[in-house]
Each structure stands twice: as structure tokens, then as C-alpha cells.
Design a protein around this motif. Sequence first.
Motif, PDB file in Angstrom:
ATOM      1  N   LYS A  33       0.836  -1.200   0.000  1.00  0.00           N
ATOM      2  CA  LYS A  33       0.000   0.000   0.000  1.00  0.00           C
ATOM      3  C   LYS A  33       0.872   1.250   0.000  1.00  0.00           C
ATOM      4  O   LYS A  33       0.571   2.239  -0.682  1.00  0.00           O
ATOM      5  CB  LYS A  33      -0.917   0.012   1.224  1.00  0.00           C
ATOM      6  CG  LYS A  33      -2.063  -0.960   1.143  1.00  0.00           C
ATOM      7  CD  LYS A  33      -2.924  -0.877   2.387  1.00  0.00           C
ATOM      8  CE  LYS A  33      -4.054  -1.882   2.355  1.00  0.00           C
ATOM      9  NZ  LYS A  33      -4.838  -1.876   3.597  1.00  0.00           N
ATOM     10  N   SER A  37       1.094   4.182  -2.872  1.00  0.00           N
ATOM     11  CA  SER A  37       0.857   5.607  -2.615  1.00  0.00           C
ATOM     12  C   SER A  37       2.030   6.452  -3.102  1.00  0.00           C
ATOM     13  O   SER A  37       1.843   7.587  -3.550  1.00  0.00           O
ATOM     14  CB  SER A  37       0.587   5.859  -1.133  1.00  0.00           C
ATOM     15  OG  SER A  37       1.761   5.693  -0.380  1.00  0.00           O
ATOM     16  N   ASP A  42       1.075  10.601  -3.869  1.00  0.00           N
ATOM     17  CA  ASP A  42       0.257  11.123  -2.777  1.00  0.00           C
ATOM     18  C   ASP A  42       1.121  11.225  -1.522  1.00  0.00           C
ATOM     19  O   ASP A  42       1.270  10.259  -0.768  1.00  0.00           O
ATOM     20  CB  ASP A  42      -0.951  10.215  -2.555  1.00  0.00           C
ATOM     21  CG  ASP A  42      -1.953  10.803  -1.580  1.00  0.00           C
ATOM     22  OD1 ASP A  42      -1.678  11.882  -1.022  1.00  0.00           O
ATOM     23  OD2 ASP A  42      -3.016  10.184  -1.392  1.00  0.00           O
ATOM     24  N   ALA A  45      -0.745  10.673   2.091  1.00  0.00           N
ATOM     25  CA  ALA A  45      -1.075   9.264   2.343  1.00  0.00           C
ATOM     26  C   ALA A  45       0.193   8.444   2.550  1.00  0.00           C
ATOM     27  O   ALA A  45       0.235   7.569   3.418  1.00  0.00           O
ATOM     28  CB  ALA A  45      -1.886   8.687   1.190  1.00  0.00           C
TER      29      ALA A  45
END
Length: 89
Positions: A33, A37, A42, A45
Amino acid sequence: MKSSSAVKRHKQSEVRRIKNKAVKSSVRTSAKKYVASIQSKDAAAAGDLLRSLVKELDTAARKGIIARNAAARKKSRMQKLYNASFAAK
């Protein structure tokens, strides 16, 4: 015929194996994850995911599920990835 203590030890090791597998899987999922990101650019995040990943790695290392140096190595690599993507700009 197995002794009762051998049967108990086998049950205990099986329970530990399943728990350890769950923790390792959780760490791998968090890492995926986090990398996703980073790739989606991002920063907010990624920062949050990096903090949670570090926490999971530290917990796994403290419990002896992964080696202490392996956790440190993964944390270092993930931090380098973050810095290369966001901090240098």
C-alpha cells in the motif's frame, strides 16, 4: 504413540505459526500500500502509511517474527523511497 507433551508442543507451534504468518502478511500488505501511494504521488497518504509500516515492522521485530536488522533495513529502504519521491523536490 506420541507423548501428551509432544502433542501440546505441536499444537502450540501451529498456533504460533499461524499468528506469525498473519503478522508477516500484514507487514507485506502495508508495504505494498505504501509503495502504491508513492507511485500515485500522494505525499500525505504516503507519510501516514510510512508511519504505520514502521510501527508494524517494529512490533514484528520486537516479537521476534522478523529479525531486528531486517526490520531496520526495510524501514531504511522505505524512508529512502519517500525521500527520493517527495523530500528532494
